[in-house]
Design a protein around this motif. Structure first.
Motif, PDB file in Angstrom:
ATOM      1  N   ASN A  85     -17.542  12.243  -8.595  1.00  0.00           N
ATOM      2  CA  ASN A  85     -17.941  11.227  -7.585  1.00  0.00           C
ATOM      3  C   ASN A  85     -17.934   9.816  -8.022  1.00  0.00           C
ATOM      4  OD1 ASN A  85     -18.336  13.439  -5.859  1.00  0.00           O
ATOM      5  ND2 ASN A  85     -20.466  13.659  -6.396  1.00  0.00           N
ATOM      6  N   TRP A  86     -18.116   9.606  -9.488  1.00  0.00           N
ATOM      7  CA  TRP A  86     -18.238   8.324  -9.928  1.00  0.00           C
ATOM      8  C   TRP A  86     -16.741   7.953  -9.961  1.00  0.00           C
ATOM      9  CZ3 TRP A  86     -16.273   6.995 -15.110  1.00  0.00           C
ATOM     10  CH2 TRP A  86     -16.900   5.636 -15.668  1.00  0.00           C
ATOM     11  N   ARG A  88     -14.379   8.121  -7.864  1.00  0.00           N
ATOM     12  CA  ARG A  88     -14.081   7.692  -6.466  1.00  0.00           C
ATOM     13  C   ARG A  88     -14.918   6.530  -5.820  1.00  0.00           C
ATOM     14  NH1 ARG A  88     -15.345  13.980  -5.530  1.00  0.00           N
ATOM     15  NH2 ARG A  88     -13.100  15.147  -5.997  1.00  0.00           N
ATOM     16  N   ASP A  89     -16.071   6.309  -6.639  1.00  0.00           N
ATOM     17  CA  ASP A  89     -16.631   5.178  -6.348  1.00  0.00           C
ATOM     18  C   ASP A  89     -17.071   4.840  -4.907  1.00  0.00           C
ATOM     19  OD1 ASP A  89     -17.768   2.755  -7.163  1.00  0.00           O
ATOM     20  OD2 ASP A  89     -16.136   1.536  -6.894  1.00  0.00           O
ATOM     21  N   GLN A  90     -17.739   6.055  -4.567  1.00  0.00           N
ATOM     22  CA  GLN A  90     -18.122   5.985  -2.814  1.00  0.00           C
ATOM     23  C   GLN A  90     -19.601   5.984  -2.854  1.00  0.00           C
ATOM     24  OE1 GLN A  90     -16.444   9.493  -1.296  1.00  0.00           O
ATOM     25  NE2 GLN A  90     -14.329   8.882  -1.297  1.00  0.00           N
ATOM     26  N   ALA A  91     -19.952   4.875  -2.259  1.00  0.00           N
ATOM     27  CA  ALA A  91     -21.582   4.831  -2.026  1.00  0.00           C
ATOM     28  C   ALA A  91     -22.245   6.083  -1.449  1.00  0.00           C
ATOM     29  CB  ALA A  91     -21.915   3.530  -1.149  1.00  0.00           C
ATOM     30  N   THR A  93     -22.859   8.881  -2.996  1.00  0.00           N
ATOM     31  CA  THR A  93     -22.642   9.968  -3.655  1.00  0.00           C
ATOM     32  C   THR A  93     -23.263  10.004  -4.985  1.00  0.00           C
ATOM     33  OG1 THR A  93     -20.890   8.899  -4.848  1.00  0.00           O
ATOM     34  CG2 THR A  93     -20.344  10.030  -2.550  1.00  0.00           C
TER      35      THR A  93
END
Length: 494
Positions: A85-86, A88-91, A93
Motif C-alpha cells: 500500500n505504501w 502505491r502511494d494511494q490516499a 490506504t
C-alpha cells in the motif's frame, strides 16, 4: 520431445564443474525455468505471510557521497500488505508504520530474511527454490535468504568473509557493481560499523569523493543488471554494491560454504576480539553507533577469546584432516603416464584429462570490467539477452572471442596471481617516492579509535595475524587468508 520448461543448458554436474573453475562473476541464463520461486512476487508473498510482520530498513534517497550504513537507517516492522500500500502511494490506504516515511523521500528494504524462519510454518515453500539443479544436492529455500525492496534500496559496498554467493533475481531488476579482491587497496575497507562476516567500504561507489578517497579511481568496476530468472555467481571475496532499479524487486540468494572458510572464521574471531575490545572501552571518541543492528549485542572479552580459541582449534583439526586425506589420496591414486612414459600431473578435479574451458556464451555470460569493455560491447549487460517465455535467448555477439580472452586472462592469473598485486604495489611505491617532495604536514593529526581500527583490522593485517596464530598454535606450516598485498607487506597499501 523435451518440454521448454525442462530445458537446462547445463546439468548439475556440469554446473558444479563450471563453478569450480569460475574466477570472475558470471550470469547463468535459462537455468531456473520451471522453478516455482519465480512466482514469488511481493503480492504473492503478502498472501502467503498474511498478518506476519517483517522488519524493513528505510533510508533517505539523498545523495551524500558517503555510504548509508544500517546504523544510519530507520527500521519498521510491518505486514507486506502495508508495504505494498505504501509503494502505491494511494490516499486512504492502510500503510501501518510506513505512515511516517513519505515514499517520495525514502526507500524500503526487507533484507537478509532467512526463508527457513520466515516460512517455518509453511515448509513446503522451501521446495520452490531448487539449488540442487546447480549441483548442490538437497539445497533449497531452507538454506536461502529473501530480499524485497523498492527502487533505490541498496546494500553498501562490502565483501563477505565466508563462502561464495548464488543470487536469483525473482522480480524486478537489480544492478550489481562488483570489484575483485585485489581492489581492496582502492576501496578503503573498514569494520565500522561492525558486523561479523562483512567488510564494508568507506566509499560511496556511485558518488565517490575523489578528495577523500583518491585511490578509488583505480578500482575496476564490473557492472551487471540482473533480470528475473537470471542467477549471478559472486566469487569469494568479491566486493559488491547492490541497488534495486525497479519500483519493487524480489531476489533470493544462498551463500555456499567453502573449504577455506575455517581460516576465515579465525580471521573473523580476531577481528571481533580487537574491535569489541577497543570500541567497548570508555573513550571521548567512542560515541558512535559502531555495532550493526544485525549483531546481537557485544560479548565480553573472555567470550570473544573463547570463540577465537575454538576457531583456531577447529581450523587446526580441519587442516590435519585435510592433510591426512591428501596423503592417503596420493598413496592410493594410480600413477598415470603419457605416451612418452612420463608421469602425468593430476588435474584440479578428478577425472579431468584436459584443461577445462569455462563455456561462456549464450547461457553463461561473464560480468565484464567496465574499463576493459570495447566500444562495441561497452554498456552491454544481461538486459541485452532477455529470456523469452519459453526460456530461449538470443545469442550474444562476439561471445566466443570474449571467452577466449577471458580464458587467457584466467590462465595467467592462475599461473601467477601476484602479478597484478605486485604491479600495483610497485606503482604505489614509485608514487610515494615521487611525491615525497610534495608532502605537506597534515593540519589535523588527531587519530581516532576508528582510524586505529581501520589499520589494526585491515583485511591484509588480519590475514597476516591469522597466519601467525595458526602457525604458532597449531604446530603446522604457516597458513594465511588471501591477501591483496605483495609477497612482503607494505604500509603504503594499508
Amino acid at each position: 520431445m523435451i518440454a521448454p520448461d525442462s530445458f537446462k543448458p547445463f546439468t548439475p554436474e556440469e554446473t558444479q564443474r563450471i563453478l569450480h573453475h569460475l574466477q570472475q562473476p558470471a550470469v547463468f541464463m535459462n537455468m531456473t525455468c520451471g522453478w516455482p520461486v519465480l512466482h514469488w512476487t511481493a503480492e504473492h508473498l503478502s498472501e502467503c505471510l498474511g498478518d506476519k510482520r517483517v522488519q524493513f530498513r528505510l533510508g533517505r534517497k539523498d545523495e551524500t557521497k558517503t555510504p548509508l550504513f544500517e546504523t544510519q537507517c530507520y527500521f519498521v516492522e510491518a505486514k507486506l500488505e502495508h508495504f505494498l500500500n505504501w509503494t502505491r502511494d494511494q490516499a486512504g490506504t492502510d500503510v501501518g508504520p510506513f505512515c511516517e516515511y513519505p515514499v517520495s523521500a525514502y526507500w524500503a528494504y526487507a533484507d537478509y530474511k532467512y526463508i527457513a524462519m520466515l516460512f517455518q510454518d509453511q515448509p513446503s515453500m522451501f521446495e520452490d527454490v531448487k539449488w540442487s539443479e546447480f549441483g548442490f544436492e538437497g539445497r533449497n529455500g531452507k538454506e536461502s535468504t529473501l530480499w524485497i525492496g523498492t527502487q533505490g534500496a541498496n546494500t553498501p559496498c562490502h565483501l563477505d568473509s565466508y563462502g561464495c554467493n548464488l543470487v536469483l533475481q525473482v522480480h524486478g531488476r537489480k544492478r550489481w557493481h562488483l570489484f575483485p579482491p585485489e581492489d581492496t587497496v582502492h576501496l578503503y575497507p573498514t569494520r565500522i560499523p561492525y558486523e561479523e562476516s562483512s567488510v564494508f567500504s568507506q566509499v560511496d561507489v556511485l558518488h565517490p569523493d575523489p578528495q577523500k578517497f583518491p585511490a578509488f579511481q583505480g578500482a575496476r568496476a564490473h557492472v551487471v543488471t540482473l533480470h528475473p530468472g537470471q542467477v549471478l555467481y559472486v566469487p569469494r571475496h568479491w566486493w559488491h554494491y547492490v541497488e534495486s532499479v525497479d519500483p519493487i524487486t524480489v531476489s533470493v540468494n544462498s551463500w555456499i560454504e567453502l573449504e577455506v572458510d575455517h581460516i576465515a572464521r579465525v580471521s573473523e574471531a580476531v577481528t571481533k576480539a580487537v574491535v569489541c575490545a577497543l570500541k567497548s572501552a570508555p573513550s571521548d571518541d567512542n560515541t558512535d553507533d559502531w555495532l550493526n543492528p544485525t549483531e546481537e549485542g557485544v560479548g565480553s572479552h573472555n567470550e570473544n577469546m573463547q570463540y577465537l580459541n575454538l576457531a583456531v582449534r577447529s581450523s587446526a583439526q580441519r587442516q590435519r584432516s585435510h592433510s591426512k586425506h591428501t596423503q592417503e589420496s596420493r598413496d592410493t591414486r594410480p600413477v598415470k603416464r603419457d605416451s612418452r612414459g612420463e608421469i602425468r600431473k593430476h588435474c584440479a578435479m578428478a577425472g579431468e584429462s584436459v584443461p577445462f574451458r569455462v563455456p561462456f556464451g549464450t547461457h553463461l555470460i561473464p560480468v565484464r570490467c567496465q574499463q576493459e569493455d570495447s566500444p562495441e560491447t561497452r554498456g552491454r549487460t544481461t538486459k541485452d539477452v532477455k529470456p523469452s517465455r519459453d526460456c530461449e535467448v538470443k545469442s550474444l555477439e562476439d561471445c566466443t572471442a570474449t571467452s577466449n580472452a577471458l580464458q587467457r586472462t584466467e590462465l595467467a592469473s592462475a599461473v601467477n596471481p601476484s602479478i597484478t598485486q605486485c604491479r600495483q604495489c610497485g606503482s604505489a611505491d614509485t608514487m610515494s617516492q615521487n611525491n615525497l617532495e610534495d608532502y605537506e604536514e597534515p593540519t589535523d593529526t588527531t587519530i581516532t579509535t576508528n582510524d586505529l581500527l581501520d589499520c589494526l583490522v585491515h583485511p591484509d593485517v588480519i590475514a597476516l595475524v591469522t597466519g601467525l596464530l595458526l602457525e604458532r598454535h597449531t604446530g603446522g606450516s604457516r597458513t594465511s587468508a588471501p591477501s591483496s598485498l605483495c609477497n612482503a607487506p607494505s604500509l603504503n597499501n594499508i
